[in-house]
Design a protein around this motif. Structure first.
Motif, short mmCIF file in Angstrom:
data_model
loop_
_atom_site.label_atom_id
_atom_site.label_comp_id
_atom_site.label_asym_id
_atom_site.label_seq_id
_atom_site.Cartn_x
_atom_site.Cartn_y
_atom_site.Cartn_z
N GLN A 9 1.79 -13.73 18.03
CA GLN A 9 1.71 -12.29 18.25
C GLN A 9 2.40 -11.54 17.11
OE1 GLN A 9 3.48 -10.98 21.91
NE2 GLN A 9 2.36 -9.06 21.90
N LYS A 10 3.58 -11.99 16.68
CA LYS A 10 4.29 -11.34 15.58
C LYS A 10 3.48 -11.47 14.29
CE LYS A 10 8.95 -11.66 17.33
NZ LYS A 10 10.30 -12.19 17.15
N PHE A 11 2.87 -12.64 14.09
CA PHE A 11 2.04 -12.84 12.90
C PHE A 11 0.84 -11.90 12.92
CE2 PHE A 11 -1.32 -15.07 10.53
CZ PHE A 11 -0.68 -15.15 9.29
N SER A 12 0.25 -11.70 14.10
CA SER A 12 -0.89 -10.79 14.21
C SER A 12 -0.48 -9.36 13.91
CB SER A 12 -1.50 -10.85 15.62
OG SER A 12 -2.01 -12.13 15.86
N VAL A 13 0.66 -8.93 14.42
CA VAL A 13 1.15 -7.58 14.18
C VAL A 13 1.45 -7.41 12.69
CG1 VAL A 13 3.09 -6.00 14.60
CG2 VAL A 13 2.02 -7.23 16.50
N LEU A 14 2.08 -8.42 12.09
CA LEU A 14 2.40 -8.37 10.67
C LEU A 14 1.11 -8.30 9.84
CD1 LEU A 14 4.61 -8.48 8.53
CD2 LEU A 14 4.39 -10.97 8.54
N THR A 15 0.09 -9.06 10.21
CA THR A 15 -1.18 -9.06 9.50
C THR A 15 -1.82 -7.67 9.57
OG1 THR A 15 -1.51 -11.38 10.03
CG2 THR A 15 -3.45 -10.14 9.37
N VAL A 16 -1.80 -7.05 10.74
CA VAL A 16 -2.37 -5.71 10.91
C VAL A 16 -1.59 -4.71 10.06
CG1 VAL A 16 -2.71 -3.83 12.56
CG2 VAL A 16 -3.37 -6.17 13.16
N LEU A 17 -0.27 -4.79 10.04
CA LEU A 17 0.54 -3.88 9.23
C LEU A 17 0.24 -4.03 7.74
CD1 LEU A 17 4.03 -3.98 10.99
CD2 LEU A 17 2.47 -2.05 10.80
N VAL A 18 0.15 -5.27 7.26
CA VAL A 18 -0.14 -5.50 5.85
C VAL A 18 -1.53 -4.96 5.51
CG1 VAL A 18 -0.58 -7.29 4.12
CG2 VAL A 18 1.45 -7.43 5.58
N ALA A 19 -2.51 -5.23 6.36
CA ALA A 19 -3.88 -4.74 6.13
C ALA A 19 -3.90 -3.21 6.10
CB ALA A 19 -4.82 -5.27 7.20
N GLY A 20 -3.15 -2.57 6.99
CA GLY A 20 -3.07 -1.11 7.01
C GLY A 20 -2.46 -0.56 5.75
N ILE A 21 -1.37 -1.20 5.27
CA ILE A 21 -0.71 -0.75 4.04
C ILE A 21 -1.66 -0.89 2.85
CG2 ILE A 21 1.15 -1.31 2.41
CD1 ILE A 21 2.88 -1.96 4.92
N VAL A 22 -2.39 -2.00 2.80
CA VAL A 22 -3.35 -2.21 1.71
C VAL A 22 -4.45 -1.14 1.76
CG1 VAL A 22 -5.14 -3.77 0.84
CG2 VAL A 22 -2.88 -4.66 1.43
N ALA A 23 -4.96 -0.85 2.96
CA ALA A 23 -6.04 0.13 3.11
C ALA A 23 -5.55 1.53 2.70
CB ALA A 23 -6.55 0.14 4.55
N VAL A 24 -4.36 1.91 3.13
CA VAL A 24 -3.82 3.23 2.78
C VAL A 24 -3.56 3.31 1.28
CG1 VAL A 24 -1.80 4.74 3.05
CG2 VAL A 24 -2.87 3.71 5.06
N SER A 25 -3.06 2.25 0.69
CA SER A 25 -2.82 2.24 -0.76
C SER A 25 -4.13 2.36 -1.53
CB SER A 25 -2.11 0.95 -1.17
OG SER A 25 -0.85 0.87 -0.54
N ALA A 26 -5.15 1.64 -1.10
CA ALA A 26 -6.45 1.70 -1.76
C ALA A 26 -7.04 3.11 -1.64
CB ALA A 26 -7.40 0.67 -1.17
N TYR A 27 -6.91 3.72 -0.47
CA TYR A 27 -7.42 5.08 -0.26
C TYR A 27 -6.66 6.07 -1.16
CZ TYR A 27 -8.52 9.50 1.98
OH TYR A 27 -8.92 10.79 2.22
N TYR A 28 -5.35 5.95 -1.23
CA TYR A 28 -4.54 6.84 -2.08
C TYR A 28 -4.95 6.69 -3.55
CZ TYR A 28 -0.56 8.95 -4.40
OH TYR A 28 0.23 9.74 -5.19
N TYR A 29 -5.10 5.45 -4.01
CA TYR A 29 -5.52 5.20 -5.39
C TYR A 29 -6.89 5.82 -5.64
CZ TYR A 29 -7.32 2.72 -9.45
OH TYR A 29 -7.89 2.42 -10.65
N TRP A 30 -7.83 5.65 -4.72
CA TRP A 30 -9.19 6.20 -4.86
C TRP A 30 -9.15 7.72 -4.92
CZ3 TRP A 30 -12.29 9.16 -1.49
CH2 TRP A 30 -13.63 9.26 -1.87
N MET A 31 -8.33 8.36 -4.08
CA MET A 31 -8.23 9.82 -4.07
C MET A 31 -7.65 10.33 -5.40
SD MET A 31 -9.47 11.13 -1.35
CE MET A 31 -8.75 12.74 -1.26
#
Length: 166
Positions: A9-31
């Protein structure tokens, strides 16, 4: 078993957090990248017409041919000289892309949709725009009438099936 579930469960939460950070970073870079692209690289040097007239000009080339396309997606007309306006090149009262073919509902018909439109050859003859297509009677548009009425010139073509030939 319980410990394994907690770790998963902790690994799943950590995976979701990392994926979210990557997505937000990619969106910020694109903008940030697109913000730079939208800025015009050309800066206006002249704020008034007087400044434009007083400027020193440098000869950089010679125009050998100039064309206008009075009807969008049709053949062009070569010109020996042309006038300019805020809306583009003109030959007399006919401006580049003054006319276009549309469907009955008003949707624009482009050459990419119906390739045969590029075979239509416009001719300027006095106050008439004549449209020529192989093996079809010429179509003439009275430019003075179009200008006087200041509205769309609608012509229903009986021979519309010519546009679907390849």
């Amino acid at each position: 078993m319980f410990l394994q579930q907690a770790i998963d469960q902790k690994f799943s939460v950590l995976t979701v957090l990392v994926a979210g950070i990557v997505a937000v970073s990619a969106y910020y870079y694109w903008m940030q990248r697109n913000k730079k692209r939208k800025q015009s690289p050309v800066k206006l040097q002249f704020k008034t017409y007087d400044e434009l007239q007083k400027a020193e000009w440098e000869h950089v080339g010679k125009v050998s041919k100039i064309w206008i396309y009075p009807v969008k997606s049709c053949a062009g007309i070569p010109l020996k000289n042309a006038q300019t306006s805020l809306l583009g090149l003109m030959d007399g009262s006919v401006r580049d892309r003054s006319f276009a073919f549309t469907t009955e509902r008003g949707a624009l018909i482009r050459g990419a949709m119906i390739g045969a439109t590029v075979k239509i050859k416009p001719l300027l003859n006095g106050n008439s725009l004549i449209l020529k297509y192989p093996d079809v009677e010429d179509l003439s548009v009275d430019l003075e009438q179009v200008e006087a009425e200041k509205n769309e010139a609608t012509i229903k073509l009986v021979t519309i099936n010519i546009l679907y030939e390849t």
